[in-house]
Design a protein around this motif. Structure first.
Motif, PDB file in Angstrom:
ATOM      1  N   SER A   9     -12.464   7.994 -33.762  1.00 16.87           N
ATOM      2  CA  SER A   9     -11.124   7.188 -33.282  1.00 16.87           C
ATOM      3  C   SER A   9     -11.151   6.865 -31.857  1.00 16.87           C
ATOM      4  CB  SER A   9     -10.228   8.053 -33.727  1.00 16.87           C
ATOM      5  OG  SER A   9     -10.219   9.572 -32.907  1.00 16.87           O
ATOM      6  N   GLU A  80      -1.684   9.308 -28.610  1.00 18.76           N
ATOM      7  CA  GLU A  80      -3.609   9.113 -28.291  1.00 18.76           C
ATOM      8  C   GLU A  80      -3.733   8.485 -28.036  1.00 18.76           C
ATOM      9  OE1 GLU A  80      -3.821   6.916 -31.925  1.00 18.76           O
ATOM     10  OE2 GLU A  80      -3.500   8.358 -33.430  1.00 18.76           O
ATOM     11  N   TYR A  84      -7.163   9.362 -24.977  1.00 19.18           N
ATOM     12  CA  TYR A  84      -8.512   8.914 -25.014  1.00 19.18           C
ATOM     13  C   TYR A  84      -8.857   7.348 -24.144  1.00 19.18           C
ATOM     14  CZ  TYR A  84      -8.791  10.102 -30.232  1.00 19.18           C
ATOM     15  OH  TYR A  84      -8.520  11.090 -31.597  1.00 19.18           O
ATOM     16  N   PRO A 205      -5.087  13.948 -29.533  1.00 25.99           N
ATOM     17  CA  PRO A 205      -4.572  13.354 -29.890  1.00 25.99           C
ATOM     18  C   PRO A 205      -3.141  13.792 -30.083  1.00 25.99           C
ATOM     19  CG  PRO A 205      -6.686  13.417 -31.144  1.00 25.99           C
ATOM     20  CD  PRO A 205      -5.869  14.604 -30.398  1.00 25.99           C
ATOM     21  N   HIS A 206      -3.226  15.030 -30.725  1.00 24.34           N
ATOM     22  CA  HIS A 206      -2.240  15.466 -32.482  1.00 24.34           C
ATOM     23  C   HIS A 206      -1.184  16.068 -31.003  1.00 24.34           C
ATOM     24  CE1 HIS A 206      -4.808  13.717 -34.902  1.00 24.34           C
ATOM     25  NE2 HIS A 206      -5.420  14.449 -34.642  1.00 24.34           N
TER      26      HIS A 206
END
Length: 453
Positions: A9, A80, A84, A205-206
């Motif tokens: 992702s 997210e 990232y 990301p969570h």
């Protein structure tokens, strides 16, 4: 880019940079969106980054929260993007450092950098920070919180007009148009260079975005925090304890090795600094006289406790003293690594000792302590630390000595029959109560009313 490659992702949607800015509210519903110029600046910056890189189709140059679609989960998208992105770009303004959301974004990103360094990936000799600040409106140095002040970024390298006016001044003043174009281009070059010279692993990301603390403290003098460690050293170990995670001084204790490569107290101090504190790092054996001194506290504290240190009489005595003398502004964190080869055989015994000496802290009002099983990983330690710091600060404020403000005192207002005022010449309003109390003249001498008054 480091971390996972090919088809993740992050590869599909990782923004080159995250633009963090404080929203400006409208003065009137019919006014033009005051954030219009920030959006214009963001699009110009993205255009330059696209030209300076070989980003494939579908990979965004940047992330800005106004780019989210209606109905899209904003917390999930923010988490997210912060997990990232390669570079974090805070857009400085007086409003920025008062924003809790901006403070959360800063801390979430900076925690990735601290973890990266603690895992031994920050020792490549690079002094480049993954945070590249930009001036929307110049902010005086005295107004910067500790995390921003420590960056020491030279804004004049993008031009004197930029350093004096910020991007808002350059974009609004027509005669500074060329300086605006130059400053945006130089910022884009800086972002690309930092992204190529650094290699942060992705974050979570969570992660629950609303649980992330702010990196900015309240306005005013810098807050302080004592970060102290009570641990063994390689020269003074219990008989059945090996020295792999110890150095010659307790401050060199590294319980999470081999996953972590630097002492835990250094890692903790860096995280506390990113919560806008000036940190005093020390060893509890030497600091105990000051931290446990009678009277109000000088600063909130954080104690990193090695259970193995409780196997010594002196170590146990120090922690018993901390627990028994009511020092709730010193939070206790207890790391424990079950992959340590010595842990399995002594875990139950050492946990029992720790629970016994910390028993007075079973109630929240007695001060923060880690869960009974200890903090079993660096990730668990990272999640617990903001809670421990928050608890220490809360108890410190409740117990610290307060001082009246400097300058002449003014009389406190007195509650008068007709309201609040400073004088006694305000006429008394008629009593409107139906259950009237007899006046003094109506009461007999020696009545109960006289005695009670």
């Amino acid at each position: 880019m480091s971390g996972n490659v090919g088809g993740t992702s992050r590869d599909r949607a990782a923004p080159y940079f995250f633009l963090s800015y404080a929203h400006t509210p409208k003065n009137h519903p019919k006014d033009r969106d005051p954030n219009h110029w920030v959006d214009r600046f963001y699009r110009d910056l993205c255009d330059h980054v696209l030209q300076l890189t070989s980003l494939p189709a579908g990979v965004p140059a940047g992330f800005m929260d106004t780019q989210m679609q209606p109905g899209e989960g904003w917390q999930e998208r923010l988490s997210e993007a912060l997990a990232y992105c390669r570079v974090f770009v805070p857009l400085y303004s007086p409003r920025y450092f008062l924003s809790e959301q901006c403070g959360r974004e800063w801390f979430a990103f900076s925690q990735r950098a601290v973890n990266h360094q603690s895992r031994g990936n920050g020792g490549n000799g690079s002094s480049v920070s993954e945070i590249v600040p930009a001036l929307w409106v110049p902010v005086p140095l005295r107004q910067l919180p500790q995390p921003a002040e420590r960056l020491q970024f030279n804004h004049a390298s993008f031009g004197d007009d930029y350093a004096d006016e910020g991007f808002y001044g350059l974009i609004k003043l027509k005669y500074l148009r060329e300086q605006y174009e130059r400053a945006v281009y130089l910022l884009a070059k800086r972002i690309v260079r930092v992204a190529e010279e650094t290699s942060l692993p992705e974050g979570d990301p969570h992660r629950d975005y609303l649980s992330v603390p702010s990196a900015f403290g309240p306005p005013g003098p810098a807050r302080e925090m004592d970060v102290s460690v009570l641990a063994c050293s390689s020269t003074a170990l219990p008989q059945d304890r090996r020295s792999a995670c110890y150095g010659t001084h307790p401050r060199e204790w590294n319980p999470y090795q081999p996953d972590a490569s630097r002492p835990l107290v250094e890692h903790a101090a860096e995280l506390v600094r990113n919560l806008d504190y000036r940190v005093n790092v020390g060893e509890f054996e030497a600091d105990a006289g000051r931290m446990l001194a009678p009277g109000p506290p000088r600063a909130p504290g954080l104690l990193l406790l090695d259970r193995w240190a409780l196997a010594t009489e002196h170590g146990r005595e120090l922690v018993e003293r901390l627990s028994s003398e009511d020092r709730p502004w010193i939070s206790v964190m207890v790391p424990w690594n079950r992959s340590d080869p010595d842990s399995a055989s002594r875990e139950n015994t050492l946990r029992h000792i720790a629970d016994e000496v910390l028993a007075p802290r079973e109630v929240e009002t007695a001060g923060h302590r880690s869960p009974g099983g200890g903090l079993l990983s660096l990730e668990a330690f990272n999640q617990e630390l903001p809670r421990a710091v928050k608890a220490a600060e809360r108890h410190y404020k409740a117990h610290a000595r307060t001082f009246p403000p400097e300058g002449p005192s003014t009389p406190l207002p007195r509650v008068l029959p007709s309201g609040i005022g400073y004088g006694a010449d305000v006429p008394e309003l008629p009593d409107q109560r139906t259950d009237e109390v007899p006046s003094k003249s109506e009461k007999g001498e020696g009545s109960s009313y006289d005695r009670e008054s």
